[in-house]
Enzyme design. Sequence first.
Site: not given
Ligand code: UT7
Length: 332
Positions: A116, A256, A286
């Site tokens: 990225c 970004h 993204n």
């Molecule tokens: O350009 C560089 C590339 N990538 C990035 O910069 C990405 C950086 N990371 C992020 O943007 C975030 O970490 C994500 C958007 C990928 C995820 O968001 P988060 O707030 O870190 O969520 P999480 O992974 O901690 O998940 C929180 C909850 C979980 O459920 P429990 O365990 O709390 O019950 C996940 O299973 O949200 C759940 N979850 C979802 N729910 C609905 C994870 N993905 C989803 C989804 N829809 N798509």
Amino acid sequence: MTKLNATITAVGGYVPEFVLTNKILESMVETNDQWIVSRTGIKERRILKGNELGSSFLAINAAKDLIAKKNIDPTTIDLVIVATATPDMQAASTASYTATQIGAINAFSFDMDAACSSFLFGMSVAARYIESGAYKKVLLIGADKNSSMIDYTDRATCIIFGDGAGAVLFEPNKEGLGMQDEILKTDGKGRDFLKVKSGGSCRPTDEEAIKNGDQFIRQDGKTVFKNAVFNMADVSTKILKRNNLNKEDIQWLAAHQANQRIIDATANRLELSKSQVMVNIEKYGNTTSATIPLLLYDYESKLKKGDKIVFAAFGGGFSWGSIYFKWSYNNN
Ligand code: UT7
């Protein structure tokens, strides 16, 4: 002798027609519009459909848009750089195909990849070629067909990424406008947190890899998130300090577009107001190497000669950085 600066003199962009909305994603994986918008800021992303169309298709269209808008003779372009994490294929560069297709027949060309951060690092590379005095027109394109490496059953990644491309032309400037300063960083300890495991030279995509879904991008979202927030803010504050700039001196942050919360955290650390922050993540998600040039594409009409812009990016590798830039034209 007047110092030769490298500046951007033209911008182009292209996103494919198909719009993958949060509503459509709701029918593909267990997710919902409210979660996606509140956790990422993304409402929809564009996906390139069509047989055997790769990132070059996006790059060619973005470059053609730039060439048509500014009426540029493509035979005068000296160098074409395609910043991409999703090249058309291995060994044969996406940039050489792109250059030929747009009529840049006198240019040499190459791809570059820093995930990225590809476009941000590409700005640094393009600038050095211009500042050397040896090259007058360097076309830098950020293009990624991210959908080619997405597992559309993995809700942790499929909601984030989209396809697109943006292009900018670098030329010399004698008024001191354009590239001013840069801080670019990498840390290989981050490589396991965001990667496509198979398909590279470490591991071919064999039957075993396909069984495990190793041909798809996987990420430890939380770790990437934390590193992105800390590092983008860190280099951006350092570059302001090093150039004696206060928050009021800056017209724009062009960061970004990976997650609205990462963009907000960077803007907050710099104490910038919303009106100083370029954002289009809601439309495209993204797009990896294309996020920054697509921001310039969408905001070009608002930019004024002399505007001070802080660019920032963070990506796989890990790789990150910040560039301080003075815009060099009014878009009348
Ligand atoms: O350009 C560089 C590339 N990538 C990035 O910069 C990405 C950086 N990371 C992020 O943007 C975030 O970490 C994500 C958007 C990928 C995820 O968001 P988060 O707030 O870190 O969520 P999480 O992974 O901690 O998940 C929180 C909850 C979980 O459920 P429990 O365990 O709390 O019950 C996940 O299973 O949200 C759940 N979850 C979802 N729910 C609905 C994870 N993905 C989803 C989804 N829809 N798509």
